[in-house]
Design a protein around this motif. Structure first.
Motif, PDB file in Angstrom:
ATOM      1  N   LEU A 127       0.836  -1.205   0.000  1.00 33.42           N
ATOM      2  CA  LEU A 127       0.000   0.000   0.000  1.00 33.42           C
ATOM      3  C   LEU A 127       0.872   1.258   0.000  1.00 33.42           C
ATOM      4  CD1 LEU A 127      -2.819  -0.930   2.568  1.00 33.42           C
ATOM      5  CD2 LEU A 127      -3.093  -0.552   0.121  1.00 33.42           C
ATOM      6  N   SER A 128       1.886   1.270   0.859  1.00 31.05           N
ATOM      7  CA  SER A 128       2.761   2.429   0.965  1.00 31.05           C
ATOM      8  C   SER A 128       3.468   2.728  -0.353  1.00 31.05           C
ATOM      9  CB  SER A 128       3.785   2.190   2.077  1.00 31.05           C
ATOM     10  OG  SER A 128       4.686   3.261   2.172  1.00 31.05           O
ATOM     11  N   PHE A 129       4.026   1.694  -0.966  1.00 31.03           N
ATOM     12  CA  PHE A 129       4.769   1.897  -2.209  1.00 31.03           C
ATOM     13  C   PHE A 129       3.833   2.300  -3.347  1.00 31.03           C
ATOM     14  CE2 PHE A 129       7.039   0.401  -6.036  1.00 31.03           C
ATOM     15  CZ  PHE A 129       8.239   1.068  -5.867  1.00 31.03           C
ATOM     16  N   THR A 130       2.644   1.711  -3.399  1.00 29.04           N
ATOM     17  CA  THR A 130       1.681   2.060  -4.449  1.00 29.04           C
ATOM     18  C   THR A 130       1.232   3.507  -4.319  1.00 29.04           C
ATOM     19  OG1 THR A 130       0.888  -0.231  -4.486  1.00 29.04           O
ATOM     20  CG2 THR A 130      -0.518   1.433  -5.494  1.00 29.04           C
ATOM     21  N   ILE A 131       0.954   3.944  -3.088  1.00 34.77           N
ATOM     22  CA  ILE A 131       0.566   5.341  -2.854  1.00 34.77           C
ATOM     23  C   ILE A 131       1.701   6.281  -3.242  1.00 34.77           C
ATOM     24  CG2 ILE A 131       0.010   7.025  -1.049  1.00 34.77           C
ATOM     25  CD1 ILE A 131      -1.516   4.743   0.367  1.00 34.77           C
ATOM     26  N   PHE A 132       2.923   5.912  -2.894  1.00 34.64           N
ATOM     27  CA  PHE A 132       4.087   6.737  -3.238  1.00 34.64           C
ATOM     28  C   PHE A 132       4.215   6.891  -4.754  1.00 34.64           C
ATOM     29  CE2 PHE A 132       8.579   6.720  -4.518  1.00 34.64           C
ATOM     30  CZ  PHE A 132       8.996   7.918  -3.972  1.00 34.64           C
ATOM     31  N   ILE A 133       4.102   5.793  -5.489  1.00 36.61           N
ATOM     32  CA  ILE A 133       4.205   5.850  -6.947  1.00 36.61           C
ATOM     33  C   ILE A 133       3.061   6.684  -7.524  1.00 36.61           C
ATOM     34  CG2 ILE A 133       4.087   4.486  -9.067  1.00 36.61           C
ATOM     35  CD1 ILE A 133       6.730   4.240  -7.651  1.00 36.61           C
ATOM     36  N   GLY A 134       1.836   6.463  -7.033  1.00 37.39           N
ATOM     37  CA  GLY A 134       0.690   7.215  -7.537  1.00 37.39           C
ATOM     38  C   GLY A 134       0.819   8.702  -7.283  1.00 37.39           C
ATOM     39  N   VAL A 135       1.264   9.079  -6.083  1.00 37.90           N
ATOM     40  CA  VAL A 135       1.434  10.495  -5.742  1.00 37.90           C
ATOM     41  C   VAL A 135       2.519  11.131  -6.613  1.00 37.90           C
ATOM     42  CG1 VAL A 135       2.257  12.035  -3.929  1.00 37.90           C
ATOM     43  CG2 VAL A 135       0.539  10.318  -3.397  1.00 37.90           C
ATOM     44  N   THR A 136       3.609  10.420  -6.854  1.00 39.55           N
ATOM     45  CA  THR A 136       4.690  10.948  -7.686  1.00 39.55           C
ATOM     46  C   THR A 136       4.230  11.154  -9.127  1.00 39.55           C
ATOM     47  OG1 THR A 136       6.320   9.813  -6.292  1.00 39.55           O
ATOM     48  CG2 THR A 136       7.052  10.575  -8.463  1.00 39.55           C
ATOM     49  N   ILE A 137       3.506  10.175  -9.661  1.00 42.41           N
ATOM     50  CA  ILE A 137       2.981  10.308 -11.025  1.00 42.41           C
ATOM     51  C   ILE A 137       2.007  11.477 -11.115  1.00 42.41           C
ATOM     52  CG2 ILE A 137       1.562   9.181 -12.792  1.00 42.41           C
ATOM     53  CD1 ILE A 137       2.763   6.523 -11.911  1.00 42.41           C
ATOM     54  N   LEU A 138       1.168  11.640 -10.093  1.00 37.64           N
ATOM     55  CA  LEU A 138       0.211  12.747 -10.070  1.00 37.64           C
ATOM     56  C   LEU A 138       0.932  14.097 -10.058  1.00 37.64           C
ATOM     57  CD1 LEU A 138      -2.742  13.735  -9.745  1.00 37.64           C
ATOM     58  CD2 LEU A 138      -2.400  13.571  -7.272  1.00 37.64           C
ATOM     59  N   ALA A 139       1.992  14.193  -9.246  1.00 40.19           N
ATOM     60  CA  ALA A 139       2.749  15.449  -9.176  1.00 40.19           C
ATOM     61  C   ALA A 139       3.427  15.759 -10.512  1.00 40.19           C
ATOM     62  CB  ALA A 139       3.781  15.358  -8.060  1.00 40.19           C
ATOM     63  N   LEU A 140       4.002  14.736 -11.152  1.00 38.25           N
ATOM     64  CA  LEU A 140       4.645  14.947 -12.455  1.00 38.25           C
ATOM     65  C   LEU A 140       3.617  15.329 -13.512  1.00 38.25           C
ATOM     66  CD1 LEU A 140       7.210  11.994 -12.466  1.00 38.25           C
ATOM     67  CD2 LEU A 140       7.750  14.439 -12.451  1.00 38.25           C
ATOM     68  N   TYR A 141       2.424  14.748 -13.443  1.00 40.37           N
ATOM     69  CA  TYR A 141       1.375  15.054 -14.425  1.00 40.37           C
ATOM     70  C   TYR A 141       0.889  16.495 -14.276  1.00 40.37           C
ATOM     71  CZ  TYR A 141      -3.179  14.951 -16.717  1.00 40.37           C
ATOM     72  OH  TYR A 141      -4.260  15.226 -17.502  1.00 40.37           O
ATOM     73  N   ILE A 142       0.769  16.967 -13.036  1.00 37.59           N
ATOM     74  CA  ILE A 142       0.244  18.308 -12.799  1.00 37.59           C
ATOM     75  C   ILE A 142       1.302  19.378 -13.036  1.00 37.59           C
ATOM     76  CG2 ILE A 142      -0.708  19.854 -11.042  1.00 37.59           C
ATOM     77  CD1 ILE A 142      -2.071  17.456  -9.775  1.00 37.59           C
ATOM     78  N   HIS A 143       2.508  19.170 -12.533  1.00 39.49           N
ATOM     79  CA  HIS A 143       3.520  20.225 -12.531  1.00 39.49           C
ATOM     80  C   HIS A 143       4.624  20.033 -13.569  1.00 39.49           C
ATOM     81  CE1 HIS A 143       1.757  21.736  -8.807  1.00 39.49           C
ATOM     82  NE2 HIS A 143       1.788  20.501  -8.335  1.00 39.49           N
ATOM     83  N   GLY A 144       4.740  18.824 -14.116  1.00 39.59           N
ATOM     84  CA  GLY A 144       5.783  18.599 -15.108  1.00 39.59           C
ATOM     85  C   GLY A 144       7.174  18.744 -14.518  1.00 39.59           C
TER      86      GLY A 144
END
Length: 255
Positions: A127-144
């Motif tokens: 769960l921890s690693f999946t949330i970390f990956i999802g949050v990182t992808i979300l940040a890259l998608y929003i802010h580039g």
């Protein structure tokens, strides 16, 4: 002659195979049902049944289950709104599902001879690693490319940038582990203590009548510790979701 076997204090955390199937297709296909998968299905069924029974669409007067669900939803919604801000409605279903999965898993693990799903490193770290990956992808998608400014604090002298970037990067990567370690370490340590104490008290109760009477005092303390473990189950579910909301806010606002 019948013998009574007391399980090891660590048996609650061991992943064991219940049913296995070896099929001579696709090489060596091995399909196994473990106690981890079985209890995960139990949690899913409990959550579905709990929300189905608490459905208030066809009732004029809400039942106790419906009221408790609405109260839980309102509390989580308020927490997500305070943590994430204006984007809270998008992530509320995920936080709500995550909270109840962890909560029910924690509470089930308090049942004697049950399996502690959330004390399994596969589940908690997964769960921890999946949330970390999802949050990182979300940040890259929003802010580039602007996302990498997250690792350079504002006003940092140029000479300290490499050192601070390294520190911030290690701190950020530690999120993928710390979130899950905090959960399973607290659940495992508490349940191990309860298991050891229950085994010890069981042996004392079987020694003699006098010892059994004297054991009533530590037994009352043991009941208090068990109640504390139930409280820890709720607290750890709440802490996990609060930290998840905090990570989501960092991804959205780069704080």
């Amino acid at each position: 002659m019948k013998q009574f076997f007391v399980l090891s204090p660590l048996s609650q955390f061991e992943v064991t195979s219940l049913i296995g199937l070896n099929a001579p297709i696709l090489g060596h296909l091995n399909i196994t049902l473990t106690n981890l998968a079985l209890y995960a299905c139990f949690i899913l069924l409990i959550l579905i049944g709990f929300h189905f029974y608490g459905n208030n669409d066809s009732n004029l007067i809400p039942n106790k289950w419906s009221i408790s669900l609405e109260s839980s939803f309102a509390s989580l919604s308020s927490m997500v709104r305070d943590q994430i801000g204006s984007h809270n409605e998008v992530y509320l279903p995920f936080i709500y599902s995550l909270f109840f999965f962890i909560l029910v898993g924690n509470l089930i693990s308090n049942v004697p001879y049950s399996f502690a799903v959330t004390a399994s490193g596969v589940v908690s770290l997964g769960l921890s690693f999946t949330i970390f990956i999802g949050v990182t992808i979300l940040a890259l998608y929003i802010h580039g490319i602007k996302f990498f400014s997250f690792f350079v604090p504002a006003g940092t002298p140029l000479g300290l940038v490499p050192l601070l970037v390294l520190i911030e990067l290690v701190s950020y990567l530690a999120r993928s582990v710390s979130l899950g370690v905090r959960l399973f370490a607290n659940i495992m340590s508490g349940h191990t203590l309860v298991k050891i104490l229950s085994t010890f008290l069981f042996k004392l109760f079987n020694l003699s009548i006098l010892v059994a009477i004297l054991t009533l005092v530590p037994f009352i303390i043991f009941i208090g510790i068990t109640g504390l473990e139930i409280g820890v189950s709720l607290i750890q579910a709440f802490v996990f979701t609060v930290l998840t909301c905090s990570y989501l806010k960092d991804a959205l606002e780069l704080h």
